[in-house]
Design a protein around this motif. Structure first.
Motif, PDB file in Angstrom:
ATOM      1  N   GLU B  78       0.825  -1.207   0.000  1.00 51.91           N
ATOM      2  CA  GLU B  78       0.000   0.000   0.000  1.00 51.91           C
ATOM      3  C   GLU B  78       0.861   1.259   0.000  1.00 51.91           C
ATOM      4  N   VAL B  79       1.930   1.248   0.803  1.00 54.45           N
ATOM      5  CA  VAL B  79       2.843   2.393   0.820  1.00 54.45           C
ATOM      6  C   VAL B  79       3.447   2.585  -0.572  1.00 54.45           C
ATOM      7  N   ARG B  80       3.881   1.485  -1.167  1.00 51.57           N
ATOM      8  CA  ARG B  80       4.524   1.534  -2.457  1.00 51.57           C
ATOM      9  C   ARG B  80       3.575   2.112  -3.509  1.00 51.57           C
ATOM     10  N   ARG B  81       2.296   1.599  -3.466  1.00 57.26           N
ATOM     11  CA  ARG B  81       1.315   2.076  -4.434  1.00 57.26           C
ATOM     12  C   ARG B  81       1.152   3.585  -4.364  1.00 57.26           C
ATOM     13  N   LYS B  82       1.236   4.100  -3.136  1.00 59.19           N
ATOM     14  CA  LYS B  82       0.949   5.511  -2.927  1.00 59.19           C
ATOM     15  C   LYS B  82       2.137   6.392  -3.319  1.00 59.19           C
ATOM     16  N   HIS B  83       3.345   5.917  -3.014  1.00 56.09           N
ATOM     17  CA  HIS B  83       4.497   6.816  -3.137  1.00 56.09           C
ATOM     18  C   HIS B  83       5.440   6.505  -4.273  1.00 56.09           C
ATOM     19  N   VAL B  84       5.401   5.278  -4.781  1.00 57.06           N
ATOM     20  CA  VAL B  84       6.481   4.851  -5.667  1.00 57.06           C
ATOM     21  C   VAL B  84       5.955   4.432  -7.036  1.00 57.06           C
TER      22      VAL B  84
END
Ligand SMILES: Nc1ncnc2c1ncn2[C@@H]1O[C@H](COP(=O)(O)OP(=O)(O)OP(=O)(O)O)[C@@H](O)[C@H]1O
Ligand SMILES: [Mg+2]
Lengths: 821, 240
Positions: B78-84
């Protein structure tokens, strides 16, 4: 080459091919054992073990371009032959042997051992329908008198388990009487004075068999050759293991059933095996598409690529053939037990276990594997190397047009065929739906990819935009990888179709039969005497005299051979079971007479299915013992489904059956008080339900179909599960790519669950439609209502099984580590 | 704390091989950073750890202020989807769906409605207009790589990682993709971190990280291609 081939195949593909061949080998070998037994098995000689040569009448009727039909009723020989044979050089003694129904009336004191096995050369108690013999046969059956003197006059008897001088009540040849035991013997059966036996048997001067014993130092073959020189080929001369056939024509005739059994479901089995093996190999090739393409790019010729695939297939096949054959023999043995358990296979007709079925199956399967490997690799091998590499990333998107068109056409034809029960009635109408199911599954296999692609494409376009990503991915994947999905959908749909249509067609037809039988035998009870070998004389009069009995009629069944009467009959001579009824049967059995009258069923007459002929026609028949007769049709009737296409008059059948006795007495009304019979006729049995129906043979066939089908379904399920597992494990890269693009492990799992649901639903929908349409037609035609008879829970059960198998095979192989980045 | 991504003492080993050896780094916002180094020096590993595609053996990675080490797979995703955004060397487009569906796939997975205006602007910019309904296999390599770039940018990530995005492209396509990346940084303030073997490509970056043996051995500000080439040759020499 082999090493490269194996290294390239990866294990997954080979395992799938291995299991496909393994199961296929088992099925084909098992079927082969049954067929070989039908052709070559030998009836165990149980009685005339002391005879070197047995001479009998011909019990086989040759047919043009087909296997001969075995006659189940005893064909007899003139007794004058006995004398001529006994004068042959090398013959020490000859006897005309007779077998007829004979039994000690049950319930007498101290004769409990009457039917216990003797000590020598015999198995089990004697069958009461053929337990009576003349004294001179005893020496040929390996038995001897333990005590006393041979029976010489009427009223004298030799048997085991009694005392010399004892009086016993016996029913022999249907005649009840009192006999004095003159000798105690050590063999089963009842032995009468020869003259008495000749009379009781009702053979009027003829004999069943002639048993010969060779003189000292002379071989059976020499005697057989002498006998053949004397008699020519009018009679059958048997030695060794073949004697059993001569002794028991009914048992020998059961062999025909063994050949017929696989015929009905063998086609389905073979198609399934081909389909599964083809699917397995094409999966294995698909998994290696990229590698094969690279090989081509690296300079391999199309031929080399095909060879590589063929080598892989052959290695899998070679590994699978021996264990498959072993399983095949095992399955055949189980099926044999099942048949014996239902009484369809006589216990003295053991299956033959030779190497031939395994060899033949191996050759056949090897051919199938070669062919499947060739077709599977054809496309991959022919492509120009560049597009091969490009294409290997995605699968070829357009399934071949010819294939799809052919498949759709087959399915249309199938649906058309399934309408036959609406147009014709009778046994033959059931053939339409059965064939329809077969065509439909082949059609489904062919058109499956296109159908799946089209259906999923349509679905994908109509999906609402706010749909969850996993579901959306599942639908688009199913659409985009239509070939991959369709293999599973078609195979599972096929299982649903087969399972439902075979079982429910059977239950529906038997329901229709049972309905007709019930209607025709409404308010009828039955009196029979299996322990006496048949209905004894005098029982019928006693039954009629009972208060409350309005009508009573004897009935039995036999087998006759006719020319082909209906579509679906054997083209030459068709053996069919026929009821035997007398003129008085009209008052008891209601066959639904259309024309003529049952009262006319006297002399050489028959009644016939109204669809097959007219009153007044002449019908040429071969009786069960091979005697040709010409009978007049005196009545036609409509309840042919329950009672068969043909009913013979008792007069016509007289003298042409082995026992010469009726099987049962049909009594009206069913409520009549028949309890007093038990006292006056020990051995007589009363049942509220008449057994007079000829559905027995079909019931066996049905049972075997279902047993084979169960094995077949297991085979396909395992192979589909295998393929799905291999497909899923082959998708690890694809799943990881999704993970890298931002899918959580949960989303990937949800996607797989949706995919399995979509596959299961598609398979069930296809299977239910393809099975449902013929079944509805069949039910309307046979039962007058749109739903079939039988265990309808099969429908939800099959859906559940399909769903479970797909779910497990798609989801379980994906482990946590597969989804970790 | 204007760093978008921070690595603190990050080590990543595969058995006895240490692909990343105790690396501490920060990637500042709005910069175009090139990563260079000999083959096997740990460039891809660095990118994957920094993008939360891989889990370091030890050390911490912070993306957009969130410490991703220690999060479970789902939370990390989820973090990756949002920031990367990530551009893979081998495009990684799904063959069974259309180009357009590929572009919005990460958004779909995140359950986010795509920003149509932004998407069409990106598509225009990379010149993919008119090819959206095709399947990826029907595009050229350069076109596929540009589609992959649009996909990486569609969610307006804080940082875009690109692992040899021009590795499989001809000179012209490579130049186009590089120009595009530079434009993104200059005009939209996008942060881009790119692995490359091409000194000319690295020359378009603000800074160049040089790696060897799993360590960052050099940090050069806008080096000239010739200078870079010399340094790299020397590094290779040291290694052999
Ligand atoms: N999955 C893996 N399993 C084992 N070792 C790995 C794995 N991935 C990378 N390595 C090792 O880690 C080291 C660094 O690999 P990495 O892929 O980061 O190199 P790279 O700098 O990207 O090289 P290249 O320029 O060739 O892409 C190498 O020695 C490699 O062999
Ligand atoms: Mg790399």
């Amino acid at each position: 080459m082999i090493r490269t081939a194996l290294a390239m195949s990866g294990l997954g593909g080979l395992v799938v091919a291995f299991f496909a061949v393994f199961g296929g080998m088992a099925l084909v070998t098992g079927t082969g054992v049954i067929v070989e037994s039908g052709l070559r098995s030998q009836v165990n000689s149980t009685r005339l073990t002391g005879a070197d040569v047995v001479v009998s009448a011909r019990q086989l009727v040759p047919r043009k371009e087909d296997l001969p039909v075995a006659l189940p009723e005893r064909a007899t020989l003139p007794s004058s032959i006995v004398d001529r044979l006994s004068r042959l050089p090398g013959v020490e003694s000859a006897v005309g042997d007779l077998s007829f129904p004979a039994a000690v009336v049950p319930g007498q004191p101290s004769t409990s051992g009457a039917v216990t096995p003797g000590t020598s050369g015999s198995t089990g108690p004697a069958d009461p329908a053929a337990a009576g013999h003349g004294w001179s046969s005893l020496a040929f059956s390996g038995g001897k008198a333990v005590e006393g003197a041979p029976p010489r006059r009427d009223g004298e008897l030799a048997m085991a388990g009694a005392r010399v001088g004892q009086e016993v009540r016996v029913v022999a040849g249907g005649r009840p009487g009192r006999y004095r035991v003159t000798a105690v013997i050590d063999a089963p059966g009842l032995y009468f004075a020869d003259s008495t036996a000749a009379e009781l048997s009702g053979r009027s001067g003829r004999v069943d068999l002639v048993a010969l014993r060779a003189g000292r130092g002379i071989t059976a073959q020499t005697v057989a050759a002498e006998a053949e020189r004397l008699l020519g080929d009018r009679y059958v001369i048997s030695t060794g293991g073949a004697r059993g056939d001569a002794e028991r024509p009914g048992t020998a005739a059961a062999r025909g059933m063994l050949i017929a059994l696989p015929a009905s479901i063998g086609g389905i089995s073979l198609i399934t095996v081909g389909f599964v093996i083809g699917g397995g190999l094409s999966l294995s090739v698909n998994r290696q598409r990229r590698d094969l393409a690279l090989l081509r790019a690296a300079g391999a010729t199309p031929r080399q690529v095909r060879r590589l695939v063929a080598v892989q297939g052959c290695v899998a096949a070679l590994a699978a053939l021996p264990p498959g054959a072993a399983l095949g023999y095992y399955l055949a043995a189980r099926l044999g037990e099942l048949l014996e358990g239902t009484g369809a296979l006589p216990p003295d007709l053991p299956l033959t276990y030779g190497p031939l079925p395994a060899v033949a199956a191996a050759v056949l399967l090897f051919g199938v594997v070669r062919l499947a490997a060739w077709t599977a690799s054809l496309k991959a091998s022919r492509m120009p190397p560049v597009s091969a590499v490009a294409e290997s990333k995605a699968e070829p998107r357009v399934p071949s047009r010819v294939r799809t068109g052919g498949g759709l056409l087959l399915m249309l034809v199938a649906l058309g065929l399934s309408a036959t029960p609406l147009l014709v009635r009778g046994e033959i109408a059931g053939l339409g739906p059965a064939t329809a199911a077969l065509l439909a599954i082949v059609g489904l296999a062919l058109a499956g990819p296109m159908l799946v692609q089209a259906a999923m494409g349509a679905l994908a376009r109509r999906l609402p935009s706010g749909l969850s990503a996993p579901l959306w991915l599942a639908v688009t994947n199913t659409h985009g990888y239509a070939l991959r999905t369709a293999g599973a959908v078609a195979a599972l749909g096929m299982m649903v179709t087969l399972g439902l249509s075979v079982v429910l067609t059977q239950t529906t037809i038997s329901q229709a039969k049972a309905d007709e039988v019930n209607a025709g035998l409404a308010d009828v009870a039955s009196v029979s005497a299996p322990r006496l070998g048949g209905v004894p004389h005098g029982l019928l009069d006693d039954v009629r005299a009972l208060p409350g009995v309005m009508a009573a009629a004897p009935a039995s069944t036999t087998t006759v051979l006719t020319r082909s009467l209906a579509v679906g009959d054997d083209p030459g001579l068709h053996a069919r079971t026929a009821m035997i009824l007398g003129p008085e049967a009209g008052g008891v059995v209601d066959l639904g007479v259309v024309e003529g009258s049952m009262g006319e069923l006297k002399g050489d007459t028959v009644a016939l299915d109204a669809d097959l002929g007219e009153v007044g026609e002449r019908l040429d028949l071969l009786m069960g013992d091979g005697t040709p007769v010409r009978a007049r049709v005196v009545a036609t009737y409509s309840r042919a489904l329950g009672f068969g296409a043909l009913v013979l008059s008792r007069d016509l059948a007289a003298g042409h059956t082995t026992t010469g006795l009726d099987a049962e007495i049909l009594v009206r009304p069913a409520a009549a008080d028949l309890s007093s019979l038990a006292k006056t006729w020990p051995g007589a049995e009363v049942s509220r339900r008449a057994a007079a129906s000829i559905a027995d043979a079909d019931a066996t066939q049905g049972l075997v179909n279902i047993a084979v089908l169960a094995v077949l379904i297991g085979y396909v399920l395992v192979s589909v599960a295998n393929r799905l597992v291999a497909t899923t494990t082959g998708r690890v890269e694809e799943l990881l790519a999704l993970r890298r693009l931002g899918a959580t492990p949960g989303q990937v799992r949800r996607m797989l669950r949706w995919e399995s649901l979509v596959i299961a639903l598609a398979a069930c929908a296809a299977g239910l439609v393809l099975a449902g349409v013929p079944l509805v037609m069949l039910s309307v035609g046979f039962l007058g209502r749109p739903w079939p008879a039988g265990p309808l829970w099969l429908v939800p059960a099959s859906v559940l099984v399909v769903a479970l198998v797909v779910w497990a095979a798609v989801n379980l192989p994906v482990r946590r580590r597969h989804l970790a980045l | 704390m204007s760093d978008v991504v921070t690595l603190e003492r990050v080590t990543r080993s595969y058995g006895s091989v240490t692909a990343l050896d105790d690396v501490s780094l920060g990637f500042p916002r709005g910069r175009f950073v090139a990563v260079m180094g000999p083959s096997g020096s740990g460039k891809s590993t660095l990118l994957q750890c920094a993008a939360a595609l891989d889990t370091p053996t030890s050390g911490t990675v912070r993306i957009g202020g969130v410490t991703v080490s220690g999060l479970n797979e789902t939370r990390r995703t989820e973090v990756r989807r949002k920031h990367v955004g990530f551009v893979f060397q081998s495009y990684n487009l799904l063959p069974s769906i259309t180009v357009e569906e590929n572009l919005t796939l990460p958004l779909r997975l995140a359950g986010v409605r795509p920003d149509r205006a932004w998407l069409s602007e990106l598509v225009e910019r990379v010149g993919l207009g008119g090819r959206l309904r095709r399947r990826p296999a029907e595009l050229s390599g350069g076109q596929q790589q540009r589609a992959a770039l649009v996909r990486a940018l569609a969610a307006r990530p804080d940082v875009v990682f690109a692992d040899e995005p021009t590795g499989a492209l001809d000179l012209r396509s490579a130049a186009e993709v590089l120009g595009l990346l530079r434009e993104l940084v200059d005009e939209l303030g996008q942060t881009v971190i790119m692995v490359t073997h091409d000194p000319a490509a690295a020359a378009r970056a603000h800074e160049t990280l040089v790696m060897a043996d799993g360590r960052v051995v050099d940090l050069l500000s806008a080096p000239a291609p010739e200078e870079l080439a010399v340094r790299l040759t020397r590094l290779n020499g040291v290694l052999t």
